[in-house]
Design a protein around this motif. Structure first.
Motif, PDB file in Angstrom:
ATOM      1  N   GLN A   7     -30.383   9.041 -69.333  1.00 40.31           N
ATOM      2  CA  GLN A   7     -29.182   7.943 -69.103  1.00 40.31           C
ATOM      3  C   GLN A   7     -29.087   7.459 -67.044  1.00 40.31           C
ATOM      4  N   ILE A   8     -28.770   6.521 -66.818  1.00 35.35           N
ATOM      5  CA  ILE A   8     -28.754   6.634 -65.202  1.00 35.35           C
ATOM      6  C   ILE A   8     -27.510   5.984 -64.793  1.00 35.35           C
ATOM      7  N   PRO A   9     -27.220   6.812 -63.824  1.00 37.35           N
ATOM      8  CA  PRO A   9     -25.718   6.357 -63.619  1.00 37.35           C
ATOM      9  C   PRO A   9     -25.407   5.051 -62.635  1.00 37.35           C
ATOM     10  N   VAL A  10     -24.975   3.717 -62.821  1.00 34.67           N
ATOM     11  CA  VAL A  10     -24.170   2.701 -62.847  1.00 34.67           C
ATOM     12  C   VAL A  10     -22.662   2.675 -61.940  1.00 34.67           C
ATOM     13  N   VAL A  11     -23.485   2.661 -60.323  1.00 38.39           N
ATOM     14  CA  VAL A  11     -22.052   2.699 -59.225  1.00 38.39           C
ATOM     15  C   VAL A  11     -22.031   1.796 -59.040  1.00 38.39           C
ATOM     16  N   VAL A  12     -20.496   1.779 -58.824  1.00 32.80           N
ATOM     17  CA  VAL A  12     -19.587  -0.278 -58.967  1.00 32.80           C
ATOM     18  C   VAL A  12     -19.735   0.193 -57.172  1.00 32.80           C
ATOM     19  N   LEU A  13     -19.735  -0.533 -56.563  1.00 26.26           N
ATOM     20  CA  LEU A  13     -19.221  -0.533 -54.868  1.00 26.26           C
ATOM     21  C   LEU A  13     -18.625  -1.528 -54.240  1.00 26.26           C
ATOM     22  N   ALA A  14     -17.755  -1.579 -54.451  1.00 30.73           N
ATOM     23  CA  ALA A  14     -16.587  -2.467 -53.769  1.00 30.73           C
ATOM     24  C   ALA A  14     -16.059  -2.255 -53.049  1.00 30.73           C
ATOM     25  N   GLY A  15     -15.193  -3.733 -52.357  1.00 31.78           N
ATOM     26  CA  GLY A  15     -14.529  -3.611 -51.045  1.00 31.78           C
ATOM     27  C   GLY A  15     -13.682  -4.885 -50.615  1.00 31.78           C
ATOM     28  N   PHE A  16     -12.583  -5.294 -49.703  1.00 30.93           N
ATOM     29  CA  PHE A  16     -13.551  -6.740 -49.543  1.00 30.93           C
ATOM     30  C   PHE A  16     -13.427  -6.836 -48.492  1.00 30.93           C
ATOM     31  N   LEU A  17     -14.200  -8.154 -48.755  1.00 33.51           N
ATOM     32  CA  LEU A  17     -14.911  -9.202 -47.330  1.00 33.51           C
ATOM     33  C   LEU A  17     -14.916  -7.955 -46.232  1.00 33.51           C
ATOM     34  N   GLY A  18     -16.129  -7.678 -45.565  1.00 31.47           N
ATOM     35  CA  GLY A  18     -16.960  -7.532 -44.725  1.00 31.47           C
ATOM     36  C   GLY A  18     -15.870  -6.148 -44.071  1.00 31.47           C
ATOM     37  N   SER A  19     -15.917  -5.162 -45.514  1.00 32.82           N
ATOM     38  CA  SER A  19     -15.695  -3.802 -44.820  1.00 32.82           C
ATOM     39  C   SER A  19     -17.140  -2.567 -45.234  1.00 32.82           C
ATOM     40  N   GLY A  20     -18.124  -3.104 -45.145  1.00 36.21           N
ATOM     41  CA  GLY A  20     -19.420  -2.601 -44.826  1.00 36.21           C
ATOM     42  C   GLY A  20     -19.946  -1.918 -46.001  1.00 36.21           C
ATOM     43  N   LYS A  21     -19.736  -2.368 -47.694  1.00 36.17           N
ATOM     44  CA  LYS A  21     -20.604  -2.001 -48.451  1.00 36.17           C
ATOM     45  C   LYS A  21     -21.833  -2.740 -48.388  1.00 36.17           C
ATOM     46  N   THR A  22     -22.328  -3.846 -47.837  1.00 37.97           N
ATOM     47  CA  THR A  22     -24.080  -3.399 -47.563  1.00 37.97           C
ATOM     48  C   THR A  22     -24.791  -2.788 -46.260  1.00 37.97           C
ATOM     49  N   THR A  23     -24.021  -2.748 -45.840  1.00 38.15           N
ATOM     50  CA  THR A  23     -24.159  -1.450 -44.537  1.00 38.15           C
ATOM     51  C   THR A  23     -23.993   0.096 -44.858  1.00 38.15           C
ATOM     52  N   LEU A  24     -23.621   0.709 -46.118  1.00 35.80           N
ATOM     53  CA  LEU A  24     -23.421   1.297 -46.720  1.00 35.80           C
ATOM     54  C   LEU A  24     -24.490   1.824 -47.934  1.00 35.80           C
ATOM     55  N   LEU A  25     -24.929   0.272 -48.305  1.00 35.24           N
ATOM     56  CA  LEU A  25     -26.138   1.088 -49.442  1.00 35.24           C
ATOM     57  C   LEU A  25     -27.238   0.700 -48.466  1.00 35.24           C
ATOM     58  N   ASN A  26     -27.143  -0.100 -47.424  1.00 33.24           N
ATOM     59  CA  ASN A  26     -28.523   0.333 -46.560  1.00 33.24           C
ATOM     60  C   ASN A  26     -28.506   1.315 -46.106  1.00 33.24           C
ATOM     61  N   HIS A  27     -27.811   2.295 -45.772  1.00 36.55           N
ATOM     62  CA  HIS A  27     -27.082   3.698 -45.229  1.00 36.55           C
ATOM     63  C   HIS A  27     -28.140   4.377 -46.622  1.00 36.55           C
ATOM     64  N   LEU A  28     -27.821   4.602 -47.980  1.00 41.48           N
ATOM     65  CA  LEU A  28     -27.960   5.066 -49.162  1.00 41.48           C
ATOM     66  C   LEU A  28     -29.483   4.860 -48.978  1.00 41.48           C
ATOM     67  N   LEU A  29     -30.353   3.654 -49.000  1.00 41.45           N
ATOM     68  CA  LEU A  29     -31.535   2.909 -49.094  1.00 41.45           C
ATOM     69  C   LEU A  29     -32.106   4.289 -48.108  1.00 41.45           C
ATOM     70  N   HIS A  30     -31.792   4.286 -47.352  1.00 40.95           N
ATOM     71  CA  HIS A  30     -32.732   4.842 -45.918  1.00 40.95           C
ATOM     72  C   HIS A  30     -32.247   6.220 -46.359  1.00 40.95           C
ATOM     73  N   HIS A  31     -31.448   7.102 -46.904  1.00 42.95           N
ATOM     74  CA  HIS A  31     -31.210   8.597 -46.533  1.00 42.95           C
ATOM     75  C   HIS A  31     -30.696   9.139 -48.278  1.00 42.95           C
ATOM     76  N   SER A  32     -31.675   8.378 -48.987  1.00 43.91           N
ATOM     77  CA  SER A  32     -31.669   8.930 -50.299  1.00 43.91           C
ATOM     78  C   SER A  32     -32.274  10.340 -51.621  1.00 43.91           C
ATOM     79  N   GLY A  33     -32.660  10.606 -50.043  1.00 44.88           N
ATOM     80  CA  GLY A  33     -33.309  12.297 -50.506  1.00 44.88           C
ATOM     81  C   GLY A  33     -34.239  11.572 -50.904  1.00 44.88           C
ATOM     82  N   GLY A  34     -35.055  10.943 -51.854  1.00 45.64           N
ATOM     83  CA  GLY A  34     -36.394  10.876 -52.410  1.00 45.64           C
ATOM     84  C   GLY A  34     -35.530   9.603 -53.723  1.00 45.64           C
ATOM     85  N   SER A  35     -34.397  10.201 -53.901  1.00 47.31           N
ATOM     86  CA  SER A  35     -34.227   9.111 -54.837  1.00 47.31           C
ATOM     87  C   SER A  35     -34.546   7.892 -54.811  1.00 47.31           C
ATOM     88  N   ARG A  36     -35.025   7.224 -55.714  1.00 46.61           N
ATOM     89  CA  ARG A  36     -34.609   5.090 -55.575  1.00 46.61           C
ATOM     90  C   ARG A  36     -33.644   4.987 -56.720  1.00 46.61           C
TER      91      ARG A  36
END
Length: 353
Positions: A7-36
């Motif tokens: 089973q693959i975990p599904v994380v819901v990433l929420a927050g008001f406009l401009g809080s930095g959700k896409t920034t955080l997601l991009n950070h995860l993509l570049h520092h995922s430790g090999g996880s896809r």
């Protein structure tokens, strides 16, 4: 013997406009430790700016849903269709992140994930991102933010470097959560281990159940959603924009225009770069990034606000177009005031959206 499917975990990433959700997601993509990581990115607007911002890192492991909030645009069975595309064995995805629109209702998204009939996924938690610099103003205008925080499994208090009193904001957020971890951050930089475990075998202890959501959201209706009071304007142009005219527009933008994001083509003023534009409240930044050879040279912007005159804003942006073949040597000065030193902030691909 029958085998229990992974089973693959599904994380819901929420927050008001401009809080930095896409920034955080991009950070995860570049520092995922090999996880896809697979992502379902939901933009509130017809041009899917947030999906464009993460697509380069994700390749075919992204699904985008634009022009509406996911919590109202689909039901649980439709969400399963999107999750199925990301959870196929061939994708090799270890975790799925649903990046909600800044105006979505997080409990509705969590409810849909919990109601999923897909055997290959499991709910992985609700992460709420808070803009520390704008938190007081946002909470005063939208008291339902307190309810969102009470539902969270993890709260990321982002942009602490811009807050006048970050410790006070952290303390206030901690007083509003219900057993959730509160993590301070700047530029969305958090340890991926806070958000997901790549090999979950069951739902984590302490996370919300479907019954919890039913209790906490009794009487909820879509008319009370944040996005019911907000409008979006999508603007696209094949004709470059004049930097002086655009700056006059940005300097005089109305108070209700809370969020602007997208890409600007200044034509002869800079033939090498397009400019990523991000505005939250009165905060404004441009980030130049080289045009790729395959890029269509377009301006694409999404504007989000409350009590805004969409037609008037569209007309003002139309008036910023310029097909002049030559550039005024001083024309970019206004824009360059809002271009930061690359040593001071993250590169354009990981800025707050």
């Amino acid at each position: 013997m029958s085998r229990i499917p992974r089973q693959i975990p599904v994380v819901v990433l929420a927050g008001f406009l401009g809080s930095g959700k896409t920034t955080l997601l991009n950070h995860l993509l570049h520092h995922s430790g090999g996880s896809r990581i697979g992502a379902l990115v939901n933009d509130f607007g017809a041009i899917e700016i947030d999906a464009m911002a993460v697509a380069g890192a994700l390749g075919d492991s992204t699904v985008s849903l634009g022009n509406g909030c996911l919590c109202c645009a689909v039901d649980a069975s439709e969400l399963d269709v999107y999750l199925e595309r990301l959870a196929r064995p061939g994708t090799g995805v270890d975790v799925i992140v649903i990046e909600a629109s800044g105006l979505a209702e997080p409990q509705e998204l969590v409810r849909m994930v919990l109601a999923s009939e897909h055997p290959g996924i499991v709910y992985g938690g609700l992460v709420e991102v808070v803009d520390a610099a704008e938190f007081d103003a946002t909470r005063a205008r939208h008291p339902e933010i307190d309810r969102h925080l009470a539902l969270a499994d993890l709260v990321v208090v982002n942009k602490l470097d811009r807050a006048e009193d970050g410790e006070r904001v952290l303390g206030l957020v901690r007083s509003l959560v219900d057993r959730a971890a509160v993590v301070p951050a700047t530029h969305g930089r958090v340890d991926p281990e806070f958000l997901f475990d790549c090999r979950p075998s069951e739902e984590r202890v302490g996370q919300l159940s479907f019954d919890d959501l039913s209790d906490r959201t009794e009487g909820h209706d879509h008319g009370s959603h944040l996005h019911s009071g907000y409008d979006s304007v999508s603007f696209g142009s094949e004709v470059p924009l004049d930097p002086r005219r655009l700056m006059r527009f940005l300097d005089s933008r109305p108070e209700g225009l809370y969020r602007i994001k997208g890409y600007v083509d200044f034509g002869p003023y800079d033939l090498r770069n397009r400019y990523s534009l991000h505005a939250v409240g009165r905060f404004l930044r441009f980030y130049p990034e080289p045009w790729a050879a395959a890029d269509d040279r377009l301006t694409q912007l999404v504007l989000i606000g409350s009590d805004i005159d969409a037609a008037a804003l569209g007309k003002e942006l139309e008036a910023c177009k310029s097909d002049a073949p030559h550039a005024d040597e001083h024309g970019m000065w206004g824009v360059l005031r809002y271009v930061t030193d690359p040593e001071e902030e993250d590169p354009p691909g990981v800025q707050e959206l």
